[in-house]
Scaffold this active site. Sequence first.
Site, PDB file in Angstrom:
ATOM      1  N   ASP A   1     -10.118   2.413   2.341  1.00 43.57           N
ATOM      2  CA  ASP A   1     -10.196   1.903   3.718  1.00 43.57           C
ATOM      3  C   ASP A   1     -10.668   3.035   4.641  1.00 43.57           C
ATOM      4  OD1 ASP A   1      -9.257  -0.675   3.139  1.00 43.57           O
ATOM      5  OD2 ASP A   1      -7.158  -0.071   3.399  1.00 43.57           O
TER       6      ASP A   1
ATOM      7  N   LYS B   1       0.810  -1.227   0.000  1.00 45.06           N
ATOM      8  CA  LYS B   1       0.000   0.000   0.000  1.00 45.06           C
ATOM      9  C   LYS B   1       0.843   1.277   0.000  1.00 45.06           C
ATOM     10  CE  LYS B   1      -4.130  -1.904   2.213  1.00 45.06           C
ATOM     11  NZ  LYS B   1      -5.049  -1.865   3.362  1.00 45.06           N
TER      12      LYS B   1
HETATM   13  P1  NAD Z   1      -0.898  -5.159  10.589  1.00 45.52           P
HETATM   14  O1  NAD Z   1      -0.043  -6.363  10.782  1.00 45.52           O
HETATM   15  O2  NAD Z   1      -0.477  -4.095   9.611  1.00 45.52           O
HETATM   16  O3  NAD Z   1      -1.118  -4.427  11.995  1.00 45.52           O
HETATM   17  C1  NAD Z   1      -1.545  -5.078  13.165  1.00 45.52           C
HETATM   18  C2  NAD Z   1      -0.981  -4.323  14.366  1.00 45.52           C
HETATM   19  O4  NAD Z   1      -1.539  -4.865  15.553  1.00 45.52           O
HETATM   20  C3  NAD Z   1       0.533  -4.426  14.500  1.00 45.52           C
HETATM   21  O5  NAD Z   1       1.072  -3.125  14.667  1.00 45.52           O
HETATM   22  C4  NAD Z   1       0.733  -5.293  15.758  1.00 45.52           C
HETATM   23  O6  NAD Z   1       1.909  -4.935  16.472  1.00 45.52           O
HETATM   24  C5  NAD Z   1      -0.522  -4.952  16.543  1.00 45.52           C
HETATM   25  N1  NAD Z   1      -0.961  -5.955  17.526  1.00 45.52           N
HETATM   26  C6  NAD Z   1      -1.067  -7.297  17.363  1.00 45.52           C
HETATM   27  N2  NAD Z   1      -1.614  -7.859  18.469  1.00 45.52           N
HETATM   28  C7  NAD Z   1      -1.878  -6.855  19.340  1.00 45.52           C
HETATM   29  C8  NAD Z   1      -2.460  -6.789  20.642  1.00 45.52           C
HETATM   30  N3  NAD Z   1      -2.912  -7.899  21.257  1.00 45.52           N
HETATM   31  N4  NAD Z   1      -2.586  -5.567  21.234  1.00 45.52           N
HETATM   32  C9  NAD Z   1      -2.159  -4.442  20.598  1.00 45.52           C
HETATM   33  N5  NAD Z   1      -1.592  -4.452  19.368  1.00 45.52           N
HETATM   34  C10 NAD Z   1      -1.451  -5.634  18.754  1.00 45.52           C
HETATM   35  O7  NAD Z   1      -2.337  -5.721  10.201  1.00 45.52           O
HETATM   36  P2  NAD Z   1      -3.512  -4.909   9.468  1.00 45.52           P
HETATM   37  O8  NAD Z   1      -3.306  -4.953   7.991  1.00 45.52           O
HETATM   38  O9  NAD Z   1      -3.635  -3.590  10.130  1.00 45.52           O
HETATM   39  O10 NAD Z   1      -4.765  -5.849   9.787  1.00 45.52           O
HETATM   40  C11 NAD Z   1      -5.307  -5.967  11.094  1.00 45.52           C
HETATM   41  C12 NAD Z   1      -6.644  -6.682  11.002  1.00 45.52           C
HETATM   42  O11 NAD Z   1      -7.547  -5.851  10.283  1.00 45.52           O
HETATM   43  C13 NAD Z   1      -6.607  -8.008  10.242  1.00 45.52           C
HETATM   44  O12 NAD Z   1      -7.441  -8.922  10.905  1.00 45.52           O
HETATM   45  C14 NAD Z   1      -7.202  -7.674   8.881  1.00 45.52           C
HETATM   46  O13 NAD Z   1      -7.860  -8.777   8.297  1.00 45.52           O
HETATM   47  C15 NAD Z   1      -8.213  -6.620   9.288  1.00 45.52           C
HETATM   48  N6  NAD Z   1      -8.588  -5.706   8.188  1.00 45.52           N
HETATM   49  C16 NAD Z   1      -9.917  -5.504   7.982  1.00 45.52           C
HETATM   50  C17 NAD Z   1     -10.322  -4.645   6.980  1.00 45.52           C
HETATM   51  C18 NAD Z   1     -11.771  -4.433   6.742  1.00 45.52           C
HETATM   52  O14 NAD Z   1     -12.116  -3.913   5.656  1.00 45.52           O
HETATM   53  N7  NAD Z   1     -12.650  -4.772   7.671  1.00 45.52           N
HETATM   54  C19 NAD Z   1      -9.362  -3.966   6.196  1.00 45.52           C
HETATM   55  C20 NAD Z   1      -8.004  -4.181   6.458  1.00 45.52           C
HETATM   56  C21 NAD Z   1      -7.627  -5.068   7.466  1.00 45.52           C
END
Ligand code: NAD
Length: 286
Positions: free
Chosen positions: A108, A72
């Site tokens: 998003d 991205k």
């Molecule tokens: P990412 O890996 O970029 O970011 C996740 C973050 O969460 C990281 O910074 C990590 O350090 C942190 N983290 C992990 N466990 C944690 C905890 N217990 N407490 C605090 N922080 C914690 O991932 P992302 O791309 O941001 O995706 C996150 C989630 O969002 C995924 O499940 C993805 O499927 C979902 N998502 C949903 C949509 C939607 O349209 N609904 C869009 C994008 C992503």
Amino acid sequence: MTSYLTGLVGSGIGPSLSPALHEAEAGRHGVRLVYRTLDIDTLDLAPDAVGDLVQAARLLGFDGLNITHPCKQLVIEHLDELAPEAAELGAVNTVVFRAGRAVGHNTDVTGFAQSFARGLPDAPTRDVVQLGAGGAGAAVAHALLTLGADRLTVLDTDPARAAGLADALNARFGPGRAASAAASEAANRLAGADGIVHATPTGMAAHPGLPVPADLLRPDLWVAEVVYRPLETELLRAARAAGCRTLDGGGMAVFQAADAFRLFTGLAPHTDRMLAHLADLAATPA
Ligand code: NAD
């Protein structure tokens, strides 16, 4: 029959629901839309090959591409222009090819904003706590502050990432709008909060469990989830049991797809129909 050629570039995107959502919605408008997954893992490409894929898609007559993790940010230098929300966030999830130009958008941000406004209307946002400062977290945080949240505290198990996002938010929205804290601070930060937004992978099949202890949830706290596979996460179940107002991640997934569909085709998507379709698709295990 009018036709559109689109696709998704990213890593591990085989199970994506986007092809089904876009192709079915196009069919209901009486147009043909082909939505291909261009998975850099399957293609044995490095993330920075996104530029080559964008160029190839442009030459092959694609109407647009969705872009996901880990491309991205990397895609930006290969585009001719950015829409304001993509420029502000520094991330693009939708590229539109038009009149020989490649324009980057971020649906998003607009997708979460629409889902929140629809699913939690009038939710107080004086003090909001967000878990997760990754790709989804950055988009959601921008959406919340754009919608007028007074103060957002970002918690992440990677404190530097939370601090980086809070700094970027304060630079964009004004000093004092965002703060960061270690994930272990959740109890303190939630004590006076109006709502919590969950943007970590916790609750997906590969990351089961709760991102915060259930006893921190209380009836006057709203809970917005970003995870949408499954739609009903452990956090949402615990939040409903505690009497919280809740929002699942399906709305963000649908509204970001709907905004991309509108950008690709110029047609007005039927979002209630897409929400129902997503619920069917998400009920099928990934
Ligand atoms: P990412 O890996 O970029 O970011 C996740 C973050 O969460 C990281 O910074 C990590 O350090 C942190 N983290 C992990 N466990 C944690 C905890 N217990 N407490 C605090 N922080 C914690 O991932 P992302 O791309 O941001 O995706 C996150 C989630 O969002 C995924 O499940 C993805 O499927 C979902 N998502 C949903 C949509 C939607 O349209 N609904 C869009 C994008 C992503």
